[in-house]
Design a protein around this motif. Sequence first.
Motif, short mmCIF file in Angstrom:
data_model
loop_
_atom_site.label_atom_id
_atom_site.label_comp_id
_atom_site.label_asym_id
_atom_site.label_seq_id
_atom_site.Cartn_x
_atom_site.Cartn_y
_atom_site.Cartn_z
N GLY A 139 0.88 -1.14 0.11
CA GLY A 139 -0.12 -0.04 0.01
C GLY A 139 0.84 1.24 0.11
N THR A 140 0.64 2.14 1.25
CA THR A 140 1.51 3.48 1.16
C THR A 140 2.64 3.17 2.11
OG1 THR A 140 -0.06 4.32 2.92
CG2 THR A 140 -0.57 4.53 0.51
N CYS A 141 2.64 1.85 2.80
CA CYS A 141 3.97 1.64 3.58
C CYS A 141 5.07 1.27 2.69
CB CYS A 141 3.63 0.59 4.42
SG CYS A 141 4.86 0.37 5.60
N VAL A 142 6.21 2.07 2.75
CA VAL A 142 7.53 1.57 2.11
C VAL A 142 8.62 1.30 3.37
CG1 VAL A 142 9.30 2.56 0.70
CG2 VAL A 142 6.80 3.35 0.35
N LEU A 143 9.05 0.20 3.21
CA LEU A 143 10.34 -0.31 4.02
C LEU A 143 11.46 -0.02 3.25
CD1 LEU A 143 8.99 -3.56 5.53
CD2 LEU A 143 8.21 -1.39 6.20
N THR A 144 12.46 0.53 4.13
CA THR A 144 13.85 0.52 3.75
C THR A 144 14.47 -0.42 4.48
OG1 THR A 144 13.70 3.06 3.11
CG2 THR A 144 15.74 2.04 3.28
N ILE A 145 14.88 -1.54 3.43
CA ILE A 145 15.37 -2.66 4.46
C ILE A 145 17.04 -2.66 4.14
CG2 ILE A 145 15.64 -5.31 4.39
CD1 ILE A 145 12.77 -5.11 3.32
N ASP A 146 17.67 -3.03 5.63
CA ASP A 146 19.25 -2.93 5.61
C ASP A 146 19.49 -3.95 6.52
OD1 ASP A 146 21.80 -2.53 5.65
OD2 ASP A 146 21.62 -0.20 5.75
N VAL A 147 19.60 -5.18 6.24
CA VAL A 147 19.76 -6.25 7.01
C VAL A 147 21.01 -7.18 6.84
CG1 VAL A 147 18.88 -8.57 7.50
CG2 VAL A 147 17.28 -6.54 7.23
N TRP A 148 21.87 -7.34 7.69
CA TRP A 148 23.00 -8.03 7.57
C TRP A 148 23.04 -9.55 8.20
CZ3 TRP A 148 27.76 -6.77 5.08
CH2 TRP A 148 27.66 -5.62 4.49
N HIS A 187 21.82 -8.95 14.32
CA HIS A 187 20.85 -7.66 14.83
C HIS A 187 21.59 -6.24 15.14
CE1 HIS A 187 22.35 -8.95 18.79
NE2 HIS A 187 22.04 -7.81 19.17
N THR A 188 23.03 -6.39 15.30
CA THR A 188 23.74 -5.34 15.60
C THR A 188 23.99 -4.61 14.37
OG1 THR A 188 25.97 -6.31 15.25
CG2 THR A 188 25.16 -6.53 17.41
N ARG A 189 23.72 -4.96 13.39
CA ARG A 189 23.84 -4.07 12.01
C ARG A 189 22.44 -3.87 11.17
NH1 ARG A 189 28.64 -6.83 8.98
NH2 ARG A 189 28.91 -4.77 7.91
N SER A 190 21.42 -4.38 11.74
CA SER A 190 20.35 -4.49 10.66
C SER A 190 19.30 -3.42 11.03
CB SER A 190 19.67 -5.89 11.04
OG SER A 190 20.53 -6.89 10.51
N PHE A 205 13.29 0.35 13.03
CA PHE A 205 13.53 -0.84 14.04
C PHE A 205 14.63 -1.52 13.81
CE2 PHE A 205 8.91 0.48 12.66
CZ PHE A 205 8.52 0.88 14.13
N GLY A 206 15.02 -2.39 14.67
CA GLY A 206 16.31 -3.37 14.28
C GLY A 206 15.43 -4.48 14.14
N LEU A 207 16.25 -5.45 13.76
CA LEU A 207 15.70 -6.84 13.42
C LEU A 207 16.50 -7.88 13.89
CD1 LEU A 207 13.52 -8.28 11.33
CD2 LEU A 207 15.61 -8.66 9.78
N THR A 208 15.91 -9.06 14.37
CA THR A 208 16.75 -10.09 15.17
C THR A 208 16.17 -11.44 14.68
OG1 THR A 208 17.90 -10.85 16.95
CG2 THR A 208 15.48 -10.14 17.19
N GLN A 209 17.03 -12.57 14.59
CA GLN A 209 16.59 -13.64 14.21
C GLN A 209 15.36 -14.26 14.98
OE1 GLN A 209 18.61 -15.46 11.42
NE2 GLN A 209 16.51 -16.21 11.39
N ARG A 210 14.66 -15.27 14.34
CA ARG A 210 13.66 -15.77 15.18
C ARG A 210 13.58 -17.41 14.75
NH1 ARG A 210 8.29 -16.68 13.98
NH2 ARG A 210 8.30 -15.12 12.17
N PRO A 211 13.61 -18.23 15.37
CA PRO A 211 13.73 -18.47 16.68
C PRO A 211 15.00 -18.11 17.23
CG PRO A 211 12.62 -20.69 16.18
CD PRO A 211 13.10 -19.70 14.82
N ASP A 212 15.16 -17.59 18.58
CA ASP A 212 16.26 -17.22 19.23
C ASP A 212 17.63 -18.23 18.97
OD1 ASP A 212 18.39 -16.15 20.53
OD2 ASP A 212 17.48 -15.62 22.28
#
Length: 390
Positions: A139-148, A187-190, A205-212
């Motif tokens: 929709g009108t939501c744009v995500l700028t993704i920068d994930v390592w 998660h330290t760079r994402s 927002f940050g991003l971390t792996q799931r499951p931990d």
Amino acid sequence: MLVILASCQNESTEEQAAEEQQAVLRFDDKGNVISDGEEDKELIFTATSEDMANPNLDMIGAANADNSAAVAQVYDVIDADRAPFGHIQPVSNFWWSETPEGDDYFDPTTYFGSPDGENLVFTEYTDGTAHLVGTSVSGTCVLTIDVWFKDKRSWDEWQAIGGGHKKEGTAGNASNSEDMHFYIVDHTRSTVVAEGGDCVQEGTFGLTQRPDPNDPNTPNYGSHVGPGGANYDSNIGEVGLSSWGWLIDPVSCDPLWLTDFNFRIVPRPDECDDCIGKVNKLTFKWDWHNDHRVRIYQRYENTRHATKIFDSVVGEDEHFTIHGANSNGTFGKWVYIFVGNCYYTKFKTNCHLNIGPGYRRGVIEVVSGTSTHGGELCEYEPPHHWCWWW
């Protein structure tokens, strides 16, 4: 009477023309190498000049290996078609649940993709890391993704630390674990930045792996890449990625929303560019039939003081790589080549010369290289002569 006047001109300057010389490696009667006659009289050698400035130097001869964090492969991301649920879920590459429980899995508004073209790029590096960068839209939501991603492992290595393979969906259930390699989200760079009225919430927002992966009470699936890796896709056997995560508060790291990545990847054709900015990496070939000790220097942080960036014996057709030792990773204006104990030649590395593969000075030829703003260097083209007729 017909008079034809012609004016022919070399598009290179005299300085560049001098740099094109193709001298052979020669020795005087004392066994000293004969230089190109262009030694830099301002270059100062001090007690520290023989200290190796860059610990990442690497001989790549027969093995052709390079231990620096070079790009292994760049991929364009292709949205997955969500098979076997494609009749409910839209073609997409990312899922952002609007509920903590993730019970809106079949809500098509929770899926993000690239309807106007593939806007995500996935890059794998030789040091076992990978990077996903670009945009995804719902929709009108744009995500700028920068994930390592980090800690690349084979299936055997992944199993050895308790990792599992999450096989689901059409392509995923048909895939083989042995064909996969596995990462963990760093998660330290994402970060994921959300902007637009249709976003669950705007912000960074940050991003971390799931499951931990550090929780012994949960499975460790990590992020898998390989044939059939885009689990929910109908293209069985095509290379893809699946990963599961939490969008987290960037300060407290508290988990906020469930997310999934699911997409195919296709290798991007090799691209090159002119030398732009300054050269920061060069690989040479030794085009001579005898082995010799080769030392290479640059000016330390563009001062007059020499600092050594390579020192090894090289043999016929052997390749060797140098990396810029300045704080910005560049060489500065020149790199200076010494054979044995004597100056031999120098290469201009400030991009005033469009250096690239095929450019050579004497018996040393450029095989590949990169510049700070242009990336991979294109093949060198010698200067041409041209004429005006009138």
